[in-house]
Motif scaffolding. Structure first.
Motif, PDB file in Angstrom:
ATOM      1  N   ILE A 165       0.859  -1.194   0.000  1.00  0.00           N
ATOM      2  CA  ILE A 165       0.000   0.000   0.000  1.00  0.00           C
ATOM      3  C   ILE A 165       0.900   1.252   0.000  1.00  0.00           C
ATOM      4  N   ASN A 166       0.635   2.187  -0.910  1.00  0.00           N
ATOM      5  CA  ASN A 166       1.383   3.453  -1.022  1.00  0.00           C
ATOM      6  C   ASN A 166       0.816   4.430   0.008  1.00  0.00           C
ATOM      7  N   MET A 167       1.375   4.364   1.236  1.00  0.00           N
ATOM      8  CA  MET A 167       0.849   5.198   2.324  1.00  0.00           C
ATOM      9  C   MET A 167       1.104   6.686   2.099  1.00  0.00           C
ATOM     10  N   HIS A 168       2.181   7.018   1.444  1.00  0.00           N
ATOM     11  CA  HIS A 168       2.448   8.437   1.162  1.00  0.00           C
ATOM     12  C   HIS A 168       1.347   9.007   0.293  1.00  0.00           C
ATOM     13  N   GLN A 169       0.932   8.240  -0.695  1.00  0.00           N
ATOM     14  CA  GLN A 169      -0.157   8.677  -1.565  1.00  0.00           C
ATOM     15  C   GLN A 169      -1.456   8.766  -0.782  1.00  0.00           C
ATOM     16  N   LEU A 170      -1.659   7.756   0.106  1.00  0.00           N
ATOM     17  CA  LEU A 170      -2.875   7.763   0.911  1.00  0.00           C
ATOM     18  C   LEU A 170      -2.894   8.983   1.833  1.00  0.00           C
ATOM     19  N   PHE A 171      -1.749   9.315   2.481  1.00  0.00           N
ATOM     20  CA  PHE A 171      -1.688  10.495   3.348  1.00  0.00           C
ATOM     21  C   PHE A 171      -1.951  11.775   2.563  1.00  0.00           C
ATOM     22  N   SER A 172      -1.390  11.846   1.389  1.00  0.00           N
ATOM     23  CA  SER A 172      -1.592  13.041   0.570  1.00  0.00           C
ATOM     24  C   SER A 172      -3.054  13.186   0.214  1.00  0.00           C
TER      25      SER A 172
END
Length: 731
Positions: A165-172
């Motif tokens: 899971i791309n958490m950086h993308q999710l946070f953004s």
């Protein structure tokens, strides 16, 4: 301070109002800040819930796909549809039991071929049918990436469904959709402080307004942190504290103003009463001051006697009234002798006491209608409006002098004082008050000249004498400025050889018409007026220059004697002046003799002693002029460096006939010989006098028997003839 007391209620209201306003504003501000803190904490909680919801959505979808597709690796064929619905997946994997990647979507992705040893340990512990969310480890492309793992349904499992899971993308995405504007947000790993996500523009308020919450994962903990920017904080804060502050200040000002007006209204009446009372007091005080001023205008504040203005006004009135039975109006001016010495020795307080007692003692002598006044300092005046004869005033003056003869007891001191009195009477009847005061003052001055402790009556002769002195003084000043003074020289002769050995320098005043004014007429006036100083300097400078010229003509043994005035000793640079004159003329100092009278010598022995020693050290000789008529004393002859004595002409003129003069002259000669001091006789006019002096050992003399004082041309001619020897007869 009085104004503050008057408005104390208004001041108290202002102070209390400001304090209450500040307290209310501060309380509201604290409450408002607490509300903002709660709101920020809630925002962070909501943000974390949104992240958890998004993660749960991906977990649920991944679980559903794994359950509906048991084709192991074939499920990756549904990758496009999965990515379309769940956009935060970065990769899809099929992992075998050894943790090796058997298949991957997208297939062209470049990643590791197997999981890390730590992840493999976890895989072997995972139970069937349970979802696991762990760090992606070496399968991650970003430190925040997570690995979603579900074991395969068969027992035992032959592989694992996995996805990163791309958490950086999710946070953004969450920050973009759920984070309020101007709010700062970051995520970091607690174990190693690794920053996983940052949405920050300013750290300014982080320390005071930052909120943190933990986020638990399988095997590690993340920390979410949120704080506002200054713009967001201003937007979050309420305007109520400011409104309360402004309203409180306005209310305080209004209340203070009202109380101030009330205070003014309460004290205005009191102020008016005080003003009236002060006005009455001021009027009363002004009347007292005016009376005091009027009193002081005509009275002396020390003695209470009339002052100069009062006695002058009374004198003017008496001169106008002119009593019918009075022949004259008299005015007596009294001055205490040497009063300054009392002040300098005992102090001004004792001096003031003396003045009071003197005024009291004189008051006991005079009788009505006479008026006693203090003119100032130690001067008193008595107006006698009824005088029958001058003798009355003379007797009155004697009574005053006798009354003051007795001692004065002043705080333990016995003081004796005498007085000089000047008397003036109306003569023509046309005199005014100022004229009569001036006449009395003139007579007083003459009384002091007569030796003090006496009286003198003003007369026309005294007036004429003073007028003559004034005229001579004016003409003498003009003569000095226009160089009408000239030098005469009287030879000093060795009577045994009749040879000129020295010259006494004398000054003469010659008018334009050739009239010679003798020194006995203008020297005393010059002494009194101070003109003796430029005259003495003129004599010294020109006499030294003339001696220099005579020495150039061959008269190298010639000496000059120059008289010094007592006034010259008051100048601080007398020694320098004398030495300058000698050096400027280029003559030896040993050929200059300075003559001083005994009176000048005694006046200030200490300073004169220093001066005479200075002269002796520079080779200048000193002589005592007119010896025997002043303060003759063996003491100063012993201590002062005297070179010669000059016997006064008053002792010489009647010898040898007058036995007293002969005895005195013989004594002076013997005294000089015994002290090894030179002796010169003055005023030798006959051969008998010269012979008497020679027989008794005085061989140096000057006088008309040898030569009268001569101008420079004639004395030069006398020096030139017969080698400076005086002929037997001088016509």
């Amino acid at each position: 301070m009085r104004k503050l007391q008057r408005h104390r209620h208004a001041i108290r209201a202002a102070i209390f109002g400001v304090i209450i306003t500040l307290a209310a504003t501060l309380g509201l501000r604290i409450a408002d800040d607490q509300s903002v803190q709660k709101q920020l904490s809630q925002e962070l909680t909501n943000l974390q819930l949104e992240i958890r919801r998004e993660l749960q959505l991906h977990l649920f979808g991944f679980s559903w796909i794994s359950q509906s597709d048991a084709q192991q690796q074939n499920w990756l064929n549904n990758g496009p549809e999965i990515f379309n619905y769940y956009r935060h997946f970065r990769h899809l994997f099929w992992l075998n039991q050894q943790g090796e990647i058997s298949a991957i979507y997208p297939s062209e992705s470049e990643t590791a071929t197997h999981v890390s040893a730590e992840t493999l340990t976890w895989l072997q512990r995972f139970n069937h049918g349970i979802r696991y969310l762990v760090p992606a480890g070496q399968l991650s492309e970003h430190p925040a990436d997570l690995l979603l793992v579900i074991p395969q349904h068969e027992t035992p499992a032959v592989g694992y469904y996995a996805a990163t899971i791309n958490m950086h993308q999710l946070f953004s995405f969450i920050a973009l959709t759920h984070l309020a504007e101007n709010t700062e947000f970051q995520v970091k790993r607690v174990d190693d402080e690794q920053l996983l996500f940052s949405h920050i523009r300013s750290y300014q308020l982080r320390e005071d307004w930052g909120h943190t919450q933990p986020f638990q994962l399988f095997g590690e903990t993340w920390e979410f942190e949120l704080w506002p920017s200054p713009q967001r904080l201003d937007a979050l804060r309420s305007n109520l504290p400011i409104l309360v502050f402004v309203a409180g200040i306005l209310v305080t000002c209004l209340l203070t103003f009202v109380l101030y007006l009330l205070g003014i209204s309460r004290v205005r009446e009191k102020l008016l009463k005080d003003a009236n009372r002060e006005l009455y007091d001021e009027i009363e005080e002004r009347e007292k001051v005016e009376k005091r001023i009027a009193y002081l205008a005509e009275h002396d504040p020390l003695t209470g006697l009339a002052n100069r203005n009062a006695i002058l006004a009374q004198l003017e009135r008496q001169l106008q009234i002119k009593q019918a039975n009075a022949k004259h109006i008299g005015l007596m001016m009294i001055d205490l002798d040497h009063f300054k010495e009392v002040n300098d020795t005992l102090g001004h307080n004792i001096g003031n006491l003396l003045l009071k007692q003197v005024s009291k003692r004189i008051s006991e002598v005079i009788s009505s209608p006479s008026i006693l006044a203090r003119l100032g300092g130690d001067e008193f005046a008595i107006l006698v409006p009824i005088v029958h004869s001058q003798l009355d005033l003379e007797k009155f003056a004697e009574e005053i002098i006798h009354a003051l003869d007795q001692q004065f007891n002043l705080e333990g001191y016995e003081v004796f004082v005498t007085a000089s009195i000047g008397i003036a009477l109306t003569q023509t009847g046309d005199e005014d008050g100022e004229t009569l005061m001036r006449h009395a003052d003139t007579a007083l001055h003459r009384a002091k000249q007569k030796g003090r402790n006496t009286w003198h009556v003003y007369s026309q002769e005294l007036h004429d004498e003073l007028a003559s002195r004034l005229e001579i003084s004016k003409r003498l000043r003009h003569a000095i400025e226009h160089e009408k003074l000239t030098l005469y020289y009287q030879p000093q002769v060795d009577m045994t050889t009749r040879k000129i050995i020295g010259l006494e320098v004398l000054v003469r005043w010659i008018e334009d018409d050739g009239t010679i004014i003798g020194p006995d007429q203008f020297i005393p006036i010059a002494e009194d007026s101070g003109l003796i100083l430029p005259i003495s300097d003129f004599v010294l400078q020109n006499a030294c220059k003339q001696l220099g010229r005579w020495r150039q003509q061959g008269f190298t043994d010639l000496r000059i004697s120059v008289n010094l005035s007592g006034r010259q000793f008051q100048t601080p640079d007398l020694t320098k002046q004398i030495l300058f004159a000698i050096r400027n003329a280029g003559i030896p100092a040993a050929y200059v003799e300075l003559e001083l009278t005994e009176q000048v010598l005694i006046e200030n022995q200490e300073s004169h002693t220093q001066f005479m020693h200075d002269m002796r050290e520079n080779g200048i000789t000193l002589a005592i002029d007119d010896f025997g008529v002043g303060y003759s004393s063996l003491s100063y002859l012993k201590h002062f460096p005297i070179n010669a004595l000059k016997i006064d002409r008053s002792f010489v003129k009647d010898i040898p006939e007058d036995k007293d003069d002969a005895t005195i002259t013989q004594t002076i000669i013997s005294l000089a010989h015994n002290l090894d001091i030179g002796i010169v006789a003055e005023g030798v006019e006959t051969e008998e006098q010269a012979q008497f002096l020679i027989e008794r050992g005085c061989t140096i003399a000057q006088g008309f028997y040898y030569s009268k004082p001569l101008p420079v041309d004639e004395i030069t001619q006398l020096l030139s003839q017969s080698n400076g020897v005086i002929p037997a007869k001088i016509s």
